[in-house]
Design an enzyme around this catalytic site. Structure first.
Site, PDB file in Angstrom:
ATOM      1  N   ALA A   1      38.637  37.183  42.649  1.00 15.81           N
ATOM      2  CA  ALA A   1      39.567  38.244  43.052  1.00 15.81           C
ATOM      3  C   ALA A   1      39.246  39.585  42.400  1.00 15.81           C
ATOM      4  CB  ALA A   1      40.998  37.829  42.736  1.00 15.81           C
TER       5      ALA A   1
ATOM      6  N   ASN B   1      29.906  35.675  41.070  1.00 18.75           N
ATOM      7  CA  ASN B   1      31.034  35.511  41.981  1.00 18.75           C
ATOM      8  C   ASN B   1      32.238  36.009  41.207  1.00 18.75           C
ATOM      9  OD1 ASN B   1      33.235  34.735  43.490  1.00 18.75           O
ATOM     10  ND2 ASN B   1      32.328  32.800  44.148  1.00 18.75           N
TER      11      ASN B   1
ATOM     12  N   GLU C   1      25.700  39.360  44.394  1.00 15.82           N
ATOM     13  CA  GLU C   1      27.117  39.016  44.543  1.00 15.82           C
ATOM     14  C   GLU C   1      27.229  37.853  45.531  1.00 15.82           C
ATOM     15  OE1 GLU C   1      31.235  41.134  46.201  1.00 15.82           O
ATOM     16  OE2 GLU C   1      29.392  42.322  46.035  1.00 15.82           O
TER      17      GLU C   1
ATOM     18  N   ARG D   1      40.970  23.432  44.156  1.00 19.29           N
ATOM     19  CA  ARG D   1      41.714  24.581  44.668  1.00 19.29           C
ATOM     20  C   ARG D   1      41.315  24.858  46.112  1.00 19.29           C
ATOM     21  NH1 ARG D   1      40.093  30.587  44.052  1.00 19.29           N
ATOM     22  NH2 ARG D   1      41.870  31.602  45.009  1.00 19.29           N
TER      23      ARG D   1
ATOM     24  N   HIS E   1      29.986  34.992  47.424  1.00 18.71           N
ATOM     25  CA  HIS E   1      31.330  34.508  47.739  1.00 18.71           C
ATOM     26  C   HIS E   1      31.189  33.251  48.586  1.00 18.71           C
ATOM     27  CE1 HIS E   1      33.250  38.005  46.064  1.00 18.71           C
ATOM     28  NE2 HIS E   1      32.306  38.724  46.653  1.00 18.71           N
TER      29      HIS E   1
ATOM     30  N   PRO F   1      37.686  34.556  37.983  1.00 17.89           N
ATOM     31  CA  PRO F   1      38.959  33.850  37.929  1.00 17.89           C
ATOM     32  C   PRO F   1      39.117  32.783  39.004  1.00 17.89           C
ATOM     33  CG  PRO F   1      39.299  36.132  38.590  1.00 17.89           C
ATOM     34  CD  PRO F   1      37.866  35.987  38.199  1.00 17.89           C
ATOM     35  N   ASN F   2      39.678  31.681  38.583  1.00 17.38           N
ATOM     36  CA  ASN F   2      40.037  30.529  39.407  1.00 17.38           C
ATOM     37  C   ASN F   2      38.851  29.698  39.882  1.00 17.38           C
ATOM     38  OD1 ASN F   2      42.902  31.028  39.300  1.00 17.38           O
ATOM     39  ND2 ASN F   2      42.506  32.737  40.677  1.00 17.38           N
TER      40      ASN F   2
ATOM     41  N   TYR G   1      37.251  26.532  49.967  1.00 17.55           N
ATOM     42  CA  TYR G   1      36.174  26.603  48.978  1.00 17.55           C
ATOM     43  C   TYR G   1      35.323  25.338  48.883  1.00 17.55           C
ATOM     44  CZ  TYR G   1      38.825  30.701  47.640  1.00 17.55           C
ATOM     45  OH  TYR G   1      39.484  31.901  47.663  1.00 17.55           O
TER      46      TYR G   1
ATOM     47  N   ARG H   1      38.842  36.806  56.241  1.00 21.61           N
ATOM     48  CA  ARG H   1      40.096  36.446  55.569  1.00 21.61           C
ATOM     49  C   ARG H   1      41.033  37.646  55.521  1.00 21.61           C
ATOM     50  NH1 ARG H   1      38.944  33.310  50.242  1.00 21.61           N
ATOM     51  NH2 ARG H   1      41.181  32.948  50.498  1.00 21.61           N
TER      52      ARG H   1
END
Length: 146
Positions: free
Chosen positions: A78, A75, A99, A19, A101, A11-12, A24, A108
């Site tokens: 969320a 990735n 995985e 964004r 990110h 998502p996103n 990012y 964070r």
């Protein structure tokens, strides 16, 4: 037959480049997909790229990868911190997953510090920007070479 990897973005991530560029970066999802395709090509690997904002579509892509992919770069966005279903889907396919990110999730918000995915992933790359995807290709290629 050329080995294929699934590049799966959650998502996103379709909003990469616009964004929160301070978190990012300015590269788009198309830039990431091109980077992965270039890096995979160095190892004779083909890439199928999928992005979805929907958990079920990501699960479907993981399950379909069983049929025609040798590895997964994921990735989960969320869903990393919330989806046991994604974790179970990865655990159910007999192919390695890395995985990734873009940001350092451990620097964070506290809720981002836990990943349901990491326990079933063959590797984890965080905080390297989109270069993390290239690193994931290289690691996955090593794993596939045996």
């Amino acid at each position: 037959m050329t080995a294929r990897i699934l590049l799966l973005n959650g998502p996103n991530l379709n909003l990469l480049g616009t964004r929160e560029p301070e978190v990012y970066g300015s590269e788009s999802l198309a830039d990431v997909e091109a980077l992965v395709a270039r890096a995979a090509g160095e190892f004779g690997l083909d890439v199928r790229a999928v992005q979805s904002n929907h958990e079920g579509a990501l699960i479907d892509a993981i399950q379909e990868a069983r049929e025609d992919c040798s590895g997964i770069i994921l990735n989960p966005g969320a869903f990393t911190h919330t989806s046991i279903a994604l974790r179970d889907a990865l655990a159910s396919v007999p192919i390695p997953a890395i995985e990734v990110h873009i940001s350092n999730v451990h620097a964070r918000e506290e809720f981002r510090h836990h990943s349901y995915i990491s326990a079933v992933a063959a590797g984890l790359i965080v905080g390297c920007g989109v270069q993390g995807y290239e690193l994931a290709v290289r690691r996955l290629a090593q794993l596939l070479a045996g």
